[in-house]
Design an enzyme around this catalytic site. Structure first.
Site, mmCIF file in Angstrom:
data_model
loop_
_atom_site.group_PDB
_atom_site.id
_atom_site.type_symbol
_atom_site.label_atom_id
_atom_site.label_comp_id
_atom_site.label_asym_id
_atom_site.label_seq_id
_atom_site.Cartn_x
_atom_site.Cartn_y
_atom_site.Cartn_z
ATOM 1 C CE LYS A 1 1.438 -49.248 41.775
ATOM 2 N NZ LYS A 1 2.872 -49.509 41.661
ATOM 3 C CE1 TYR B 1 0.873 -16.063 47.671
ATOM 4 C CE2 TYR B 1 -0.262 -17.924 46.650
ATOM 5 C CZ TYR B 1 -0.086 -17.054 47.723
ATOM 6 O OH TYR B 1 -0.870 -17.196 48.842
ATOM 7 C CG MET C 1 -3.286 -25.120 49.504
ATOM 8 S SD MET C 1 -3.022 -24.927 51.273
ATOM 9 C CE MET C 1 -1.237 -24.936 51.345
#
Length: 370
Positions: free
Chosen positions: A38, A263, A311
């Site tokens: 899966k 950040y 990101m």
């Protein structure tokens, strides 16, 4: 030539096959080993992984959704059993049956719908039933199961091929819940087999295989262990490492004064430090929680992550490398034989399953075959 400019994810299909055979060898006589593929084979690519398992003899596959099952059926053909673990949506029963998939049904109403629709279409389609033995997730309640075994007409028409349940604490061998669930499932199996003697039983997941032969029943259904996750946390991993992930360096920089990194300015480095910024961030499965805790691997050394993961990029402290090593460094590995899936998961405060299934689709994927 491979294009690894966006990162290189290496998936060892030989290791997956070897892990499968290892698990097969641990099963009791008369038990057979399936494979859970899966979530795109835990993020590693079902259309590559499933055929590799098929070549090693696997014929019982477990997926999460009907769409996954249909893809797998198209890939492997008709001589495998494909069980859909999260059942079938109302209205999609005939599609499921015609695709040759076995849905796992959790309620009496689902089972009645399945029987009625298959009868209307003159389709003789098997199904699986899941009983809740103590996880309190999916599965028939004890009350519903009692109603099922009392309904001889429904049982005669249902074509139940498999009874299954799921262990909640298999990765903690001493947990008393394991024994409670085992006994509950044994009783359920005996009750159902008294009327449907051909029904197969399945309880053991990856860690469940290691609990002993009592837990193996007819079919074991390992998932994570196939892909290198340790089924015995806190002890040496008996499974082979499957994945390696290398991120290309896009900038190296010398820090001339004390500076914060990333950040939120959550972490600082001192003057004289060397940093490497690698392409690959939380959009690619480098979980943000690893920031300031995790590390990479380069020139045979651990390279700490510095600051928050972005990101698209992650920053590493390469101050511990020699000048020659820094100059030669073109990429940093974040998963390999030294930085295992389980170790990386610990840095991120999660489990190996999440690390694997979070791997993004921007990497170049290289599959190693025998």
């Amino acid at each position: 030539m491979s294009d690894s400019r966006e990162g290189l994810l290496t998936i060892d299909l030989q290791a997956i096959g070897d892990n499968y055979l290892d698990l097969c060898g641990r099963l009791a006589s008369g038990s057979r080993c399936g494979a859970v593929v899966k979530a795109d084979a835990y993020g590693l690519g079902m259309t590559e992984v499933a055929p590799a398992l098929y070549r090693r003899g696997c014929r019982d596959f477990f997926v999460a959704t009907q769409a996954e099952g249909e893809r797998l059926r198209a890939e492997l053909g008709g001589d495998v059993t494909i069980v859909v673990l999260t059942g079938v949506r109302a209205g999609a029963e005939l599609e499921c049956a015609r695709a040759g998939l076995i849905p796992t049904l959790f309620t009496l109403q689902q089972l009645r719908n399945w029987v009625d629709l298959c009868a209307q279409a003159s389709i003789e389609a098997p199904c699986a039933v899941k009983v809740d033995s103590g996880m309190t997730r999916l599965g028939m309640t004890p009350e519903e199961f009692e109603q099922l075994v009392a309904d001889r007409e429904l049982l005669a028409a249902a074509n139940i091929r498999l009874l299954l349940s799921h262990l909640a604490c298999a990765d903690e061998p001493a947990h008393p819940q394991n024994r409670v669930q085992l006994e509950d499932f044994k009783r359920a199996g005996e009750r159902l087999r008294a009327q449907c003697p051909e029904v197969l039983l399945s309880l053991a997941n990856s860690s469940g295989i290691f609990l002993g032969e009592e837990y193996h029943f007819d079919i074991a259904r390992p998932g994570s262990a196939l892909y290198g996750v340790n089924p015995l946390p806190g002890t040496p991993n008996p499974m082979r490492q499957v994945v390696e992930l290398s991120l290309p360096i896009v900038q190296k920089r010398h820090v001339s004064s004390d500076r914060s990194v990333g950040y939120g300015a959550t972490q600082s480095v001192s003057a004289g430090s060397w940093l490497a910024v690698a392409r690959g961030g939380y959009a690619d499965g480098i979980l943000r929680a690893q920031g300031g805790r995790g590390c990479g691997w380069g020139s045979g050394k651990r390279l700490p992550m510095v600051g928050r993961v972005s990101m698209d990029s992650t920053t590493f402290d390469i101050s511990g490398l020699s000048e020659a090593e820094r100059e030669a460094l073109e990429s940093i590995e974040v998963l390999n034989g030294e930085l295992t899936v389980d170790e990386v998961a610990e840095y991120a405060g999660t489990i190996g399953y999440e690390i694997l299934t979070s791997l993004g689709n921007r990497y170049y994927r290289r599959y190693l075959r025998s």
